[in-house]
Scaffold this active site. Structure first.
Site, short mmCIF file in Angstrom:
data_model
loop_
_atom_site.label_atom_id
_atom_site.label_comp_id
_atom_site.label_asym_id
_atom_site.label_seq_id
_atom_site.Cartn_x
_atom_site.Cartn_y
_atom_site.Cartn_z
N CYS A 50 -5.86 -19.87 23.22
CA CYS A 50 -6.05 -19.86 24.67
C CYS A 50 -7.55 -19.72 24.96
O CYS A 50 -8.34 -19.53 24.02
CB CYS A 50 -5.31 -18.67 25.26
SG CYS A 50 -5.96 -17.12 24.57
N HIS A 99 -5.81 -11.09 16.96
CA HIS A 99 -4.89 -10.67 15.91
C HIS A 99 -4.51 -11.84 14.99
O HIS A 99 -3.41 -12.36 15.07
CB HIS A 99 -3.63 -10.05 16.54
CG HIS A 99 -3.90 -8.73 17.19
ND1 HIS A 99 -3.24 -8.29 18.32
CD2 HIS A 99 -4.78 -7.75 16.87
CE1 HIS A 99 -3.69 -7.10 18.65
NE2 HIS A 99 -4.63 -6.74 17.80
N CYS A 134 -10.99 -10.47 27.11
CA CYS A 134 -10.63 -11.66 27.88
C CYS A 134 -10.81 -11.36 29.38
O CYS A 134 -10.37 -10.30 29.85
CB CYS A 134 -9.18 -12.05 27.61
SG CYS A 134 -8.67 -13.44 28.67
N GLU A 192 -4.40 -3.53 23.89
CA GLU A 192 -4.60 -3.90 25.30
C GLU A 192 -4.08 -2.79 26.22
O GLU A 192 -4.72 -2.46 27.23
CB GLU A 192 -3.91 -5.24 25.62
CG GLU A 192 -4.19 -5.65 27.06
CD GLU A 192 -3.51 -6.94 27.48
OE1 GLU A 192 -3.28 -7.81 26.63
OE2 GLU A 192 -3.20 -7.05 28.69
N THR A 242 -0.89 -8.42 29.44
CA THR A 242 -0.93 -9.86 29.76
C THR A 242 -0.02 -10.71 28.87
O THR A 242 0.18 -11.89 29.14
CB THR A 242 -2.36 -10.40 29.58
OG1 THR A 242 -2.77 -10.14 28.24
CG2 THR A 242 -3.33 -9.76 30.56
N CYS A 291 -0.51 -13.59 31.61
CA CYS A 291 -1.52 -14.64 31.85
C CYS A 291 -0.90 -16.04 31.74
O CYS A 291 0.23 -16.21 31.28
CB CYS A 291 -2.67 -14.48 30.86
SG CYS A 291 -2.25 -15.08 29.22
N SER A 310 0.51 -9.52 16.44
CA SER A 310 0.18 -10.29 17.64
C SER A 310 1.33 -10.22 18.64
O SER A 310 2.39 -10.81 18.44
CB SER A 310 -0.09 -11.75 17.25
OG SER A 310 -0.12 -12.56 18.40
N ASN A 321 1.75 -11.47 21.70
CA ASN A 321 2.19 -12.72 22.34
C ASN A 321 2.98 -13.60 21.37
O ASN A 321 3.93 -14.27 21.77
CB ASN A 321 1.01 -13.45 23.00
CG ASN A 321 0.17 -14.22 22.00
OD1 ASN A 321 0.46 -15.38 21.71
ND2 ASN A 321 -0.85 -13.57 21.46
C1 2E4 Z 1 -6.24 -10.43 24.21
C2 2E4 Z 1 -5.26 -10.44 25.15
O1 2E4 Z 1 -2.31 -9.04 22.70
P1 2E4 Z 1 -1.89 -9.81 21.47
O2 2E4 Z 1 -1.41 -8.88 20.39
O3 2E4 Z 1 -0.96 -10.91 21.77
O4 2E4 Z 1 -3.29 -10.42 20.96
P2 2E4 Z 1 -3.64 -11.66 20.02
O5 2E4 Z 1 -4.96 -11.34 19.43
O6 2E4 Z 1 -2.54 -12.03 19.14
O7 2E4 Z 1 -3.82 -12.84 21.06
C3 2E4 Z 1 -4.96 -12.99 21.81
C4 2E4 Z 1 -5.06 -12.05 22.95
C5 2E4 Z 1 -6.14 -11.23 23.11
C6 2E4 Z 1 -4.10 -12.00 23.90
N1 2E4 Z 1 -4.22 -11.25 25.00
FE1 SF4 Z 2 -5.47 -15.47 25.96
FE2 SF4 Z 2 -4.12 -14.68 28.06
FE3 SF4 Z 2 -4.80 -12.93 26.24
FE4 SF4 Z 2 -6.66 -13.96 27.79
S1 SF4 Z 2 -4.99 -12.66 28.45
S2 SF4 Z 2 -6.78 -13.72 25.56
S3 SF4 Z 2 -5.89 -16.05 28.11
S4 SF4 Z 2 -3.41 -14.65 25.93
#
Ligand code: 2E4
Ligand code: SF4
Length: 316
Positions: free
Chosen positions: A17, A46, A101, A131, A170, A200, A228, A230
């Site tokens: 992203c 991550h 981010c 986060e 997010t 997001c 991770s 997401n």
């Molecule tokens: C920052 C915010 O938050 P997650 O564990 O999904 O982080 P990942 O580093 O896997 O993905 C990027 C990210 C970073 C997503 N949201």
């Molecule tokens: Fe990516 Fe959304 Fe995480 Fe930002 S908030 S780093 S756009 S997944």
């Protein structure tokens, strides 16, 4: 010997992203500008492959600021940091760059604004995730109440039920979060919050793509790391949308081929922190075992880009 046919549904959007792209660029540009070593507090995103690649170029990953020498630059990861972290870096007169981010920073600003307006904050998120720690850490300890489930909403003890606001992580599941938000609005009808939640665009789009393709897939593989958030949500979304076998893999070596025996179709997607090279590696692994027909399942177009901070940009 002829290979068995396999339809490979490839989710679009998938993988990196705008926030991840920016965070990685910040580390690369910092290494160019200041030379090695550049310190990074927490995995920049991550993903082991990303972290290992940056480590090879001279980045040093640590968990706490106190592990960094004061005379080297430090970068804060994309997930965000509690307010105390940049404050401590400034107190130690360190050079630091915040790779949080912008969509996470936006949530930080919202939480602070509501609190300034005298509202008590509730955060929907996963306990201990960086986060969530970062967002809750925008306010003094104990000021933000964490809820992870609709049941938590029943038990949360608030100062004044009419002076509340909420924010979210997010990267949560859209469906799970909608249930928690509904529970909050039911118990606290005057709670203030975003229109829906703070999930997001990238999280939303990746989950929607999985939902669209999961019912067609005999199995689903999500390329992403076990830490991770997401990426893990994509596995859950796939399973819930009707895919019998949904699994997280870091790369091709993790694929359990025996579990996939007899499939005629496979869905492939990737979390926001997984680089395309690992998705290609997974697809290539299927090509060695199957006669693969790739069908891309596109549910959204993305054209979001975030600028890198001014300290790292070349003067115009
Ligand atoms: C920052 C915010 O938050 P997650 O564990 O999904 O982080 P990942 O580093 O896997 O993905 C990027 C990210 C970073 C997503 N949201
Ligand atoms: Fe990516 Fe959304 Fe995480 Fe930002 S908030 S780093 S756009 S997944």
């Amino acid at each position: 010997m002829s290979l068995p046919p396999l339809t490979l549904y490839l989710a679009a959007p998938r993988g990196f992203c705008a926030g991840v792209d920016r965070a990685i660029k910040i580390v690369e540009m910092a290494l160019e500008k200041w030379g090695a070593p550049v310190y990074v507090r927490h995995e920049i995103v991550h993903n082991k492959y990303v972290v290992d690649s940056l480590r090879d170029k001279g980045a040093v990953f640590v968990e706490e600021l106190e592990e960094c020498p004061p005379d080297r630059p430090v970068i804060f990861s994309a997930h965000g940091v509690p307010k105390a972290v940049p404050a401590e870096a400034a107190a130690r007169e360190m050079v630091y760059v915040d790779a949080t981010c912008p969509l996470v920073s936006k949530v930080h600003i919202e939480a602070a604004r509501h609190s300034e307006n005298g509202l008590q904050m509730i955060m929907i998120g996963h306990a201990g995730h960086p986060e969530t720690v970062g967002t809750m850490g925008q306010l003094p300890d104990g000021e933000v109440l964490l809820v992870e489930t609709p049941e938590d909403v029943d038990h949360v003890e608030v100062r004044d039920p009419d002076r509340l606001a909420f924010v979210t992580q997010t990267t949560l599941s859209l469906d799970d979060t909608a249930e928690i938000v509904a529970a909050l609005r039911q118990r606290f009808p005057n709670i203030i919050g975003p229109h829906k939640e703070d999930i997001c665009y990238a999280t939303t789009n990746r989950q929607e793509a999985v939902k669209a393709m999961a019912p067609e897939c005999d199995a689903l593989l999500v390329v992403g790391a076990p830490n991770s958030s997401n990426s893990k949500r994509l596995v859950e979304v796939g399973a819930r949308a009707g895919c019998r076998y949904a699994q997280l893999v870091q790369r091709a070596a993790d694929i359990d081929w025996r579990a996939l025996e007899g499939i005629g179709s496979i869905g492939i997607t990737a979390g926001a922190s997984a680089p395309e090279i690992l998705i290609d590696e997974v697809i290539d692994a299927f090509r060695t075992r199957y006669d693969v027909t790739v069908e891309t399942v596109t549910t959204a177009e993305e054209n979001v880009e975030f600028k890198v901070p001014r300290v790292l940009r070349e003067p115009a």
